[in-house]
Design a protein around this motif. Structure first.
Motif, PDB file in Angstrom:
ATOM      1  N   THR A  29       0.832  -1.195   0.000  1.00  9.65           N
ATOM      2  CA  THR A  29       0.000   0.000   0.000  1.00  9.65           C
ATOM      3  C   THR A  29       0.873   1.254   0.000  1.00  9.65           C
ATOM      4  OG1 THR A  29      -1.781   1.148   1.199  1.00  9.65           O
ATOM      5  CG2 THR A  29      -0.159  -0.028   2.545  1.00  9.65           C
ATOM      6  N   ASN A  30       0.282   2.346  -0.384  1.00 12.90           N
ATOM      7  CA  ASN A  30       0.962   3.627  -0.267  1.00 12.90           C
ATOM      8  C   ASN A  30       0.228   4.546   0.705  1.00 12.90           C
ATOM      9  OD1 ASN A  30       3.129   3.091  -2.014  1.00 12.90           O
ATOM     10  ND2 ASN A  30       1.846   3.530  -3.795  1.00 12.90           N
ATOM     11  N   ASP A  31      -1.027   4.191   1.035  1.00 11.39           N
ATOM     12  CA  ASP A  31      -1.845   5.066   1.875  1.00 11.39           C
ATOM     13  C   ASP A  31      -2.439   4.384   3.111  1.00 11.39           C
ATOM     14  OD1 ASP A  31      -3.849   3.455   0.830  1.00 11.39           O
ATOM     15  OD2 ASP A  31      -4.747   5.035  -0.391  1.00 11.39           O
ATOM     16  N   ALA A  37      -0.386  -0.916  -4.621  1.00  6.77           N
ATOM     17  CA  ALA A  37       1.009  -0.733  -5.011  1.00  6.77           C
ATOM     18  C   ALA A  37       1.606  -2.034  -5.523  1.00  6.77           C
ATOM     19  CB  ALA A  37       1.822  -0.225  -3.817  1.00  6.77           C
ATOM     20  N   SER A  41       7.573  -0.957  -5.559  1.00 10.81           N
ATOM     21  CA  SER A  41       7.324   0.476  -5.404  1.00 10.81           C
ATOM     22  C   SER A  41       6.455   0.801  -4.198  1.00 10.81           C
ATOM     23  CB  SER A  41       6.679   1.034  -6.671  1.00 10.81           C
ATOM     24  OG  SER A  41       5.397   0.464  -6.860  1.00 10.81           O
ATOM     25  N   ALA A  42       6.018  -0.212  -3.465  1.00  8.43           N
ATOM     26  CA  ALA A  42       5.174   0.035  -2.279  1.00  8.43           C
ATOM     27  C   ALA A  42       5.944   0.847  -1.250  1.00  8.43           C
ATOM     28  CB  ALA A  42       4.714  -1.286  -1.673  1.00  8.43           C
ATOM     29  N   LYS A  43       5.352   1.940  -0.818  1.00  8.96           N
ATOM     30  CA  LYS A  43       5.966   2.756   0.229  1.00  8.96           C
ATOM     31  C   LYS A  43       5.705   2.161   1.611  1.00  8.96           C
ATOM     32  CE  LYS A  43       5.609   6.920  -2.525  1.00  8.96           C
ATOM     33  NZ  LYS A  43       4.888   8.179  -2.712  1.00  8.96           N
ATOM     34  N   LYS A  44       4.682   1.309   1.691  1.00  9.47           N
ATOM     35  CA  LYS A  44       4.313   0.710   2.980  1.00  9.47           C
ATOM     36  C   LYS A  44       3.783  -0.706   2.782  1.00  9.47           C
ATOM     37  CE  LYS A  44       2.973   5.212   4.648  1.00  9.47           C
ATOM     38  NZ  LYS A  44       1.999   6.197   4.343  1.00  9.47           N
TER      39      LYS A  44
END
Length: 160
Positions: A29-31, A37, A41-44
């Motif tokens: 996820t990103n949010d 995501a 590239s997933a920020k989280k």
């Protein structure tokens, strides 16, 4: 750099029934609200425990160093290994996509990647996982849960 947020006291959430083992899952996820995501590239990653009658948030991992969502690594830095290490203890990983080398590392770590075609709310992923656990889980999930049994149509020699 990566950061981890862990839930210390989950007293506000009922746990699984006695004898019911929770399944730990990771969601790219990103949010923190949407499975939205690609793995690299997933920020989280949102980590949850899921069982037939419920689920609970366990922890989140955030990453500053991610790949561009282009299907290939944009430089020589190893951005994948820290992500795989953050998923320790998870049985399933839900993501929009995952490249071959990343998938190989995830599988080698004992995690089954599940690709989803489109973004969807994390709550939907959790509900769908509960439904899989309540119904007849697919063979890969029965194996993870330790409930994989010989199909009725196979005799013992074929199964061995």
């Amino acid at each position: 750099m990566s950061r981890t947020l862990r839930v210390i006291d989950s007293a506000t959430s009922d746990g699984p029934a006695p004898g019911e083992t929770p399944l730990r899952i990771a969601i790219a996820t990103n949010d923190m609200e949407t499975l939205g995501a690609h793995f690299g590239s997933a920020k989280k990653f949102a980590i949850y425990e899921v069982w037939q009658s419920g689920f609970r948030f366990i922890e989140a991992h955030a990453f500053d160093n991610v790949t561009g969502q282009k299907g290939k690594h944009d430089d020589q830095d190893d951005k994948i290994t820290p992500k795989v290490e953050a998923l320790e203890g998870c049985a399933l990983l839900f993501a929009l996509a995952i490249g071959g080398p990343s998938a190989a590392k995830v599988v080698k770590a004992g995690i089954h990647p599940i690709k989803r075609k489109d973004p969807e709310p994390i709550s939907d992923v959790l509900t769908q996982t509960q439904e899989m656990l309540r119904g007849t889980p697919p063979p890969f999930l029965r194996k993870i849960l330790g409930t994989f049994q010989k199909p009725d149509f196979m005799d013992e020699e074929e199964w061995a």
